[in-house]
Design a protein around this motif. Structure first.
Motif, PDB file in Angstrom:
ATOM      1  N   SER A  30       3.802  -1.079  10.408  1.00  0.00           N
ATOM      2  CA  SER A  30       5.338  -1.544   9.735  1.00  0.00           C
ATOM      3  C   SER A  30       5.856  -0.124   8.384  1.00  0.00           C
ATOM      4  O   SER A  30       4.421  -0.012   7.168  1.00  0.00           O
ATOM      5  N   PRO A  31       6.704  -0.034   8.547  1.00  0.00           N
ATOM      6  CA  PRO A  31       7.091   0.700   6.417  1.00  0.00           C
ATOM      7  C   PRO A  31       6.561   0.330   5.278  1.00  0.00           C
ATOM      8  O   PRO A  31       7.197   0.808   4.975  1.00  0.00           O
ATOM      9  N   GLY A  32       7.084  -0.792   5.353  1.00  0.00           N
ATOM     10  CA  GLY A  32       6.946  -2.220   4.378  1.00  0.00           C
ATOM     11  C   GLY A  32       7.806  -3.157   3.974  1.00  0.00           C
ATOM     12  O   GLY A  32       9.112  -2.607   3.815  1.00  0.00           O
ATOM     13  N   SER A 200       5.513   5.115  -4.708  1.00  0.00           N
ATOM     14  CA  SER A 200       5.652   3.955  -4.024  1.00  0.00           C
ATOM     15  C   SER A 200       4.957   4.091  -2.621  1.00  0.00           C
ATOM     16  O   SER A 200       4.166   3.005  -2.370  1.00  0.00           O
ATOM     17  N   SER A 201       5.051   5.048  -1.911  1.00  0.00           N
ATOM     18  CA  SER A 201       4.383   4.968  -0.428  1.00  0.00           C
ATOM     19  C   SER A 201       2.886   5.713  -0.488  1.00  0.00           C
ATOM     20  O   SER A 201       2.183   5.928   0.813  1.00  0.00           O
ATOM     21  N   ASP A 202       2.645   6.366  -1.607  1.00  0.00           N
ATOM     22  CA  ASP A 202       1.418   7.118  -1.271  1.00  0.00           C
ATOM     23  C   ASP A 202       0.956   6.407  -2.375  1.00  0.00           C
ATOM     24  O   ASP A 202      -0.809   7.295  -2.441  1.00  0.00           O
ATOM     25  N   GLY A 227      -0.160  -3.820  -2.367  1.00  0.00           N
ATOM     26  CA  GLY A 227       0.023  -5.658  -2.674  1.00  0.00           C
ATOM     27  C   GLY A 227       1.065  -6.073  -1.762  1.00  0.00           C
ATOM     28  O   GLY A 227       1.279  -5.128  -0.224  1.00  0.00           O
ATOM     29  N   HIS A 228       1.990  -6.567  -2.136  1.00  0.00           N
ATOM     30  CA  HIS A 228       3.171  -7.928  -1.806  1.00  0.00           C
ATOM     31  C   HIS A 228       4.731  -7.176  -2.461  1.00  0.00           C
ATOM     32  O   HIS A 228       4.062  -6.953  -3.599  1.00  0.00           O
ATOM     33  N   PRO A 229       5.861  -7.600  -1.983  1.00  0.00           N
ATOM     34  CA  PRO A 229       7.114  -7.264  -2.485  1.00  0.00           C
ATOM     35  C   PRO A 229       7.408  -8.199  -3.640  1.00  0.00           C
ATOM     36  O   PRO A 229       6.429  -9.086  -3.693  1.00  0.00           O
ATOM     37  N   GLY A 230       7.688  -7.635  -4.615  1.00  0.00           N
ATOM     38  CA  GLY A 230       7.811  -8.907  -6.132  1.00  0.00           C
ATOM     39  C   GLY A 230       7.179  -8.299  -7.332  1.00  0.00           C
ATOM     40  O   GLY A 230       7.089  -8.785  -8.250  1.00  0.00           O
ATOM     41  N   LEU A 231       6.365  -6.704  -6.832  1.00  0.00           N
ATOM     42  CA  LEU A 231       5.850  -6.671  -8.759  1.00  0.00           C
ATOM     43  C   LEU A 231       6.185  -5.343  -8.351  1.00  0.00           C
ATOM     44  O   LEU A 231       5.822  -4.106  -6.958  1.00  0.00           O
ATOM     45  N   ARG A 370       9.591   5.313  13.854  1.00  0.00           N
ATOM     46  CA  ARG A 370       7.771   6.220  12.596  1.00  0.00           C
ATOM     47  C   ARG A 370       6.583   5.420  12.956  1.00  0.00           C
ATOM     48  O   ARG A 370       6.971   3.791  12.900  1.00  0.00           O
ATOM     49  N   ALA A 371       5.697   5.881  12.461  1.00  0.00           N
ATOM     50  CA  ALA A 371       4.407   5.157  12.475  1.00  0.00           C
ATOM     51  C   ALA A 371       3.791   4.933  10.835  1.00  0.00           C
ATOM     52  O   ALA A 371       3.715   6.314   9.795  1.00  0.00           O
ATOM     53  N   SER A 372       3.682   4.172  10.337  1.00  0.00           N
ATOM     54  CA  SER A 372       3.402   3.865   8.919  1.00  0.00           C
ATOM     55  C   SER A 372       1.899   4.072   9.188  1.00  0.00           C
ATOM     56  O   SER A 372       1.203   3.039   9.234  1.00  0.00           O
ATOM     57  N   LEU A 373       0.977   4.965   7.847  1.00  0.00           N
ATOM     58  CA  LEU A 373      -0.406   4.619   8.038  1.00  0.00           C
ATOM     59  C   LEU A 373      -0.973   3.741   6.823  1.00  0.00           C
ATOM     60  O   LEU A 373      -2.352   4.657   6.262  1.00  0.00           O
TER      61      LEU A 373
END
Ligand SMILES: *Cc1c(COP(=O)(O)O)cnc(C)c1O
Length: 397
Positions: A30-32, A200-202, A227-231, A370-373
């Motif tokens: 998943s892309p997040g 955000s994504s790298d 981590g997780h959403p919310g921060l 899309r493959a998110s790694l």
């Protein structure tokens, strides 16, 4: 094979993340938001069964939480090599919160200029939000021939207004699959302008030359790599802080100076999410730091790009320049976007436990899978997808 209608209702085609294989076989591309490394997820689970309160229940002003906050900040600074002239802030509001917070902190007046390099969907969204609070000028990164985002524009003196309070860029365009493996240098006459980076994504997957690249602010929403959403983690250079620098309209929860002076405790921070970032940073330190993590990212993405490039056109990826191909998010299509084959691919890969290869984004499902790694995906898991792709191509060429 099922009829068109029946196929469209398959859970794989609406983005289900719960395939029928045993849970330990599921691979999350998943892309997040997405999965964290297994050992980190195990530590999180263990934190709920140990004695005492979990960080979800800790007062943010208790010595127990202050200890978590201090350790998280210290480890983050150490593994990401963040110099002492930077402050680390943990705020709410996600990446989008920072889209607004940036101009509100760095532009005192609505008429202040900021330069936005727009080379993908996220930088466009950042610019659109900033436009409400400053005079955002755009360097358009669309390919003039195709009118698509597939590269990163050259940054020339003429394109960067010398009055700019900052030059904004996104170091990994999550949707478009375009990544800057190192931050760009601004032209000599614009070197004084601080860079603002949406990482955000790298974030954590490559070194950052903080002072050398004149990074003023770098932020990352937690839900991709750390981590997780919310921060949201925001790293701000201290000379950009100070009484009266922000717009008078800047809300307290987004004000860098207010939050830094309050030691991230101006209001209640996301206590649990901060602990998780700390666990992820410990993982990074254990696994050889950022240099080793970069090597893993290169290896994971290379096996998949190799399959795409060696598939005689069965698979294609939109970014032509290999130097700009994202190691984090690999967009690919099947036989030029063939609808039937794409659905077949999604269903069969899902049934084999691979999820998240096509998700809804604010920009639609898009033309590409899309493959998110991110950090939660291992080399072994990337190879599993690569092998699946090879077999699928052989069976469906
Ligand atoms: C996911 C993402 C965002 C958005 O973050 P939210 O936390 O959803 O607001 C911003 N920028 C990039 C590059 C992203 O990948």
């Amino acid at each position: 094979m099922a009829t068109g209608n029946k196929m469209d209702m398959h859970p794989a085609l609406i983005g289900s993340l719960s395939p029928t294989v045993s849970p330990d076989k599921v691979i999350n591309f998943s892309p997040g938001p997405t999965s964290l490394p297994k050992s980190v997820e195990n530590e999180i689970a263990a934190s709920f069964t140990k004695s005492g309160f979990t960080s979800l229940a800790l007062s943010h002003r208790s010595p127990e939480f202050i200890d978590i906050l201090d350790k998280t900040t210290a480890t983050l600074k150490r593994v990401m090599d963040i110099p002492d002239n930077y402050e680390i802030l943990f705020t709410h509001g996600g990446g989008h919160g920072q889209f607004a917070a940036l101009p509100l902190n760095l532009c005192h007046e609505l008429s202040d200029v900021a330069t936005y390099v727009v080379n993908g969907t996220w930088s466009a969204r950042g610019r659109d939000e900033a436009q409400k609070y400053c005079n955002a000028e755009t360097i358009d990164g669309k390919d003039p021939q195709t009118n698509k985002f597939t590269h990163f524009p050259e940054l020339t003196e003429e394109d960067i207004n010398v009055q700019s309070k900052y030059v904004y860029l996104c170091s990994n365009e999550t949707v478009n699959g375009i990544e800057l493996h190192r931050l760009p240098k601004l032209p000599e006459s614009r070197k004084h302008i601080p860079l603002v980076v949406d990482a955000s994504s790298d974030f954590t997957t490559k070194p950052i030359d903080w002072n050398g690249d004149n990074v003023g602010v770098l932020f990352a929403c937690a839900s991709k790599n750390i981590g997780h959403p919310g921060l949201t983690m925001t790293v701000v250079r201290k000379d950009l802080l100070g009484e009266g620098k922000a717009s008078p309209l800047c809300p307290g929860v987004f004000n860098y100076t207010t939050n830094s002076e309050a030691g991230n405790l101006w209001n209640t921070p996301a206590t649990f999410n901060i602990e998780v970032v700390g666990l992820l940073m410990n993982w990074l330190a254990r696994e050889g730091g950022v240099a080793a993590n970069e090597q893993r990212s290169i290896a994971k993405s290379q096996v998949l790009y190799d399959v795409i490039d060696n598939s005689n056109g069965f698979y294609a990826t939109p970014v032509p320049n290999k130097m700009l191909r994202s190691r984090m998010n690999l967009p690919f299509n099947i036989k030029g976007g063939d609808d039937t084959l794409t659905k077949k691919f999604l269903i069969e890969s899902w049934e084999a436990g691979m999820v998240g290869l096509r998700t809804l984004t604010p920009f639609g499902v898009g033309d590409y899978l899309r493959a998110s790694l991110y950090n939660g995906v291992t080399e072994e898991q990337a190879k599993t997808l690569a092998q699946f792709m090879i077999t699928f191509a052989m069976n469906n060429a």
